[in-house]
Design an enzyme around this catalytic site. Sequence first.
Site, PDB file in Angstrom:
ATOM      1  N   LYS A  26       0.833  -1.206   0.000  1.00  0.00           N
ATOM      2  CA  LYS A  26       0.000   0.000   0.000  1.00  0.00           C
ATOM      3  C   LYS A  26       0.867   1.255   0.000  1.00  0.00           C
ATOM      4  O   LYS A  26       0.669   2.160  -0.823  1.00  0.00           O
ATOM      5  CB  LYS A  26      -0.907   0.006   1.246  1.00  0.00           C
ATOM      6  N   ASN A  27       1.818   1.313   0.932  1.00  0.00           N
ATOM      7  CA  ASN A  27       2.556   2.566   1.117  1.00  0.00           C
ATOM      8  C   ASN A  27       3.620   2.814   0.052  1.00  0.00           C
ATOM      9  O   ASN A  27       4.236   3.873   0.027  1.00  0.00           O
ATOM     10  CB  ASN A  27       3.150   2.633   2.526  1.00  0.00           C
ATOM     11  N   CYS A 121      -5.701   7.699   9.444  1.00  0.00           N
ATOM     12  CA  CYS A 121      -5.854   6.990  10.709  1.00  0.00           C
ATOM     13  C   CYS A 121      -5.564   7.928  11.872  1.00  0.00           C
ATOM     14  O   CYS A 121      -4.622   8.722  11.825  1.00  0.00           O
ATOM     15  CB  CYS A 121      -4.887   5.817  10.764  1.00  0.00           C
ATOM     16  N   ARG A 126       0.127  14.049  14.033  1.00  0.00           N
ATOM     17  CA  ARG A 126       0.441  14.054  12.602  1.00  0.00           C
ATOM     18  C   ARG A 126       0.429  15.470  11.993  1.00  0.00           C
ATOM     19  O   ARG A 126      -0.407  15.813  11.161  1.00  0.00           O
ATOM     20  CB  ARG A 126      -0.490  13.104  11.845  1.00  0.00           C
ATOM     21  N   ASP A 312       3.895   0.144  12.270  1.00  0.00           N
ATOM     22  CA  ASP A 312       2.721  -0.484  11.642  1.00  0.00           C
ATOM     23  C   ASP A 312       2.566  -1.958  12.031  1.00  0.00           C
ATOM     24  O   ASP A 312       1.543  -2.570  11.730  1.00  0.00           O
ATOM     25  CB  ASP A 312       2.801  -0.362  10.118  1.00  0.00           C
ATOM     26  N   ARG A 406      -9.001  -0.623   3.863  1.00  0.00           N
ATOM     27  CA  ARG A 406      -8.122   0.439   3.366  1.00  0.00           C
ATOM     28  C   ARG A 406      -6.745  -0.108   3.014  1.00  0.00           C
ATOM     29  O   ARG A 406      -6.036   0.474   2.199  1.00  0.00           O
ATOM     30  CB  ARG A 406      -7.957   1.547   4.412  1.00  0.00           C
TER      31      ARG A 406
HETATM   32  C1  EPZ Z   1       4.025   6.820   6.997  1.00  0.00           C
HETATM   33  O1  EPZ Z   1       3.208   7.828   7.578  1.00  0.00           O
HETATM   34  C2  EPZ Z   1       3.089   5.696   6.686  1.00  0.00           C
HETATM   35  N1  EPZ Z   1       2.051   6.168   5.778  1.00  0.00           N
HETATM   36  C3  EPZ Z   1       2.470   5.184   7.976  1.00  0.00           C
HETATM   37  O2  EPZ Z   1       1.666   4.089   7.668  1.00  0.00           O
HETATM   38  C4  EPZ Z   1       3.579   4.740   8.936  1.00  0.00           C
HETATM   39  O3  EPZ Z   1       2.999   4.375  10.157  1.00  0.00           O
HETATM   40  C5  EPZ Z   1       4.562   5.896   9.160  1.00  0.00           C
HETATM   41  O4  EPZ Z   1       5.041   6.385   7.877  1.00  0.00           O
HETATM   42  C6  EPZ Z   1       5.768   5.499   9.972  1.00  0.00           C
HETATM   43  O5  EPZ Z   1       6.424   4.447   9.374  1.00  0.00           O
HETATM   44  C7  EPZ Z   1       2.282   6.244   4.477  1.00  0.00           C
HETATM   45  O6  EPZ Z   1       3.350   5.937   3.984  1.00  0.00           O
HETATM   46  C8  EPZ Z   1       1.150   6.709   3.643  1.00  0.00           C
HETATM   47  P1  EPZ Z   1       5.646  10.123   9.306  1.00  0.00           P
HETATM   48  P2  EPZ Z   1       3.644   9.336   7.717  1.00  0.00           P
HETATM   49  O7  EPZ Z   1       5.471  11.480   8.698  1.00  0.00           O
HETATM   50  O8  EPZ Z   1       4.635   9.622   6.628  1.00  0.00           O
HETATM   51  C9  EPZ Z   1       6.383  13.481  12.473  1.00  0.00           C
HETATM   52  C10 EPZ Z   1      -0.359   2.854   7.728  1.00  0.00           C
HETATM   53  O9  EPZ Z   1      -1.125   2.320   8.547  1.00  0.00           O
HETATM   54  N2  EPZ Z   1       6.081  14.554  11.505  1.00  0.00           N
HETATM   55  O10 EPZ Z   1       6.794   9.267   8.874  1.00  0.00           O
HETATM   56  O11 EPZ Z   1       2.448  10.164   7.813  1.00  0.00           O
HETATM   57  C11 EPZ Z   1       5.137  12.709  12.908  1.00  0.00           C
HETATM   58  O12 EPZ Z   1       4.402  13.411  13.876  1.00  0.00           O
HETATM   59  C12 EPZ Z   1       0.288   4.148   8.050  1.00  0.00           C
HETATM   60  O13 EPZ Z   1      -0.109   2.391   6.614  1.00  0.00           O
HETATM   61  C13 EPZ Z   1       6.346  15.864  11.863  1.00  0.00           C
HETATM   62  O14 EPZ Z   1       6.839  16.152  12.949  1.00  0.00           O
HETATM   63  O15 EPZ Z   1       4.354   9.328   9.065  1.00  0.00           O
HETATM   64  C14 EPZ Z   1       5.738  11.424  13.421  1.00  0.00           C
HETATM   65  O16 EPZ Z   1       6.129  11.574  14.755  1.00  0.00           O
HETATM   66  C15 EPZ Z   1      -0.247   4.897   9.149  1.00  0.00           C
HETATM   67  N3  EPZ Z   1       6.036  16.878  10.997  1.00  0.00           N
HETATM   68  C16 EPZ Z   1       6.979  11.256  12.558  1.00  0.00           C
HETATM   69  O17 EPZ Z   1       7.197  12.492  11.880  1.00  0.00           O
HETATM   70  C17 EPZ Z   1       5.496  16.623   9.775  1.00  0.00           C
HETATM   71  O18 EPZ Z   1       5.253  17.596   9.037  1.00  0.00           O
HETATM   72  C18 EPZ Z   1       6.859  10.161  11.543  1.00  0.00           C
HETATM   73  O19 EPZ Z   1       5.642  10.291  10.844  1.00  0.00           O
HETATM   74  C19 EPZ Z   1       5.224  15.288   9.416  1.00  0.00           C
HETATM   75  C20 EPZ Z   1       5.530  14.261  10.302  1.00  0.00           C
END
Ligand code: EPZ
Length: 437
Positions: A26-27, A121, A126, A312, A406
Amino acid sequence: MSNTFVIKGLGGERKLHGIVRVTGAKNAALKAIASTVLFRDTVTLTNIPEISDTLRMFDLLKDMGAEVIKTRKGAYTVSIEKGFAPELTPGIAKRMRASVVVTGPVLARYGKVSFPHPGGCVIGARPLDLFVSGFEKMGAKVSIKDDSYVVTAKGGLKGAEIFLKNQSVTVTETFMMAGVLAKGTTVIKNSAMEPEIADLAEFLNKCGAKISGAGTPTITIKGGKFLSGKGHPYKTMPDRIEAGSFLVLGALSARELHITNCNPEHLESPIDILRSAGVGIEIKKNEIIVRAPSVLRPVDIKTHEYPGFPTDLQAPMTVLLTQADGESTVFETIFEGRLNYTESLSAMGANITMMDPHRALVRGKTELKGRKLTSPDLRAGLAFVISAIVAKGESVIHNVDTTIDRGYEDVETRLRAIGVDIERAKMVPEETPESAV
Ligand code: EPZ
């Protein structure tokens, strides 16, 4: 009415057997779909999982003016047409966090993009601050108008050095794609290293991009040229989270389970943890064979950016810990709302104490009993399926369409083939949290 799974549990027996095939990730697929905006011609995408998130991503691009044609199961062509509007449709974007990755390629191509705060989710705050500051570093102006972000880059995006205070997956992907059409060189430092990022870079490079370092903490992109999809169809890599979830299921309930079409190299951390819990795992090139041991040992898990233990897979692994003999700890370091589902596991009979929003103590082994469950997010949804399979009696899992569907393609058919008693039904949910979409 919501789609519901009715599962008759095995009551702890280890009798699942057979082969379960892993679908495209998916990702990875979602980002490849977004990347089509970087192309001057038609792009062919294959091995796309047929799940509601990928369909929604295609709908988003169609709504903006792309032509999307499904040629067969899992195969699509995408062409960005004249008149493509650089505005993410709020109705769709608000329902899916991953929609935010479309903003990078759109801004780089059209010099503007508008989008709402994306949904997805509910697993933590986020924020979008890294997107906003990255766009600004590349020369864009960001304003907020009527609940939407409006980003404009007069004269186009310029290459920049972007340091990420958090190793974010979607931020890394967004700026890697933006860098492809930006003028000059973009360097992303402290970038995320998830295999989906390297997969995307490899595809884009085949089509003319100049990206180096994807999969390491520093990615360099030499930009400025449209990509061409001619002769370079994209094939989605195997879903490591799905494979890892089947591994956990096998470790709990299988006489022998063959997980095929996966890449074991992407699962080093979960395999290492499962082995320390006493699970028998055999690794082949694209296959993992798992057998449930008679006794599981307790282990401590701590989520971490790749190559650490993936957030995940935290929920499925916690289900496993409820069946281990002794005390285990779970430390969720990435998302503060990602242990909420443990309340439902406790209602099934698990002995879980929340130490704080990031930390749980699991005491096993406990007998789980079938319950009515409503999943708070998609990964916890699959963890509930696993707990229902382990449990004694019948479980009913509500809101499958807004959570499990999803991310997992036709999971019930694949589970039935290895001996799980699972049916899909339409039922009135116990409670339908708005936040579950
Ligand atoms: C990706 O989400 C995945 N989603 C998530 O999968 C996965 O859990 C996550 O990475 C961690 O591996 C997709 O690829 C679509 P992050 P993402 O931005 O990119 C902080 C699933 O179930 N952050 O890597 O949204 C944030 O708060 C999902 O498939 C900021 O601080 O996660 C977190 O602590 C859910 N500022 C950290 O980065 C920002 O502007 C990592 O989140 C953005 C993020």
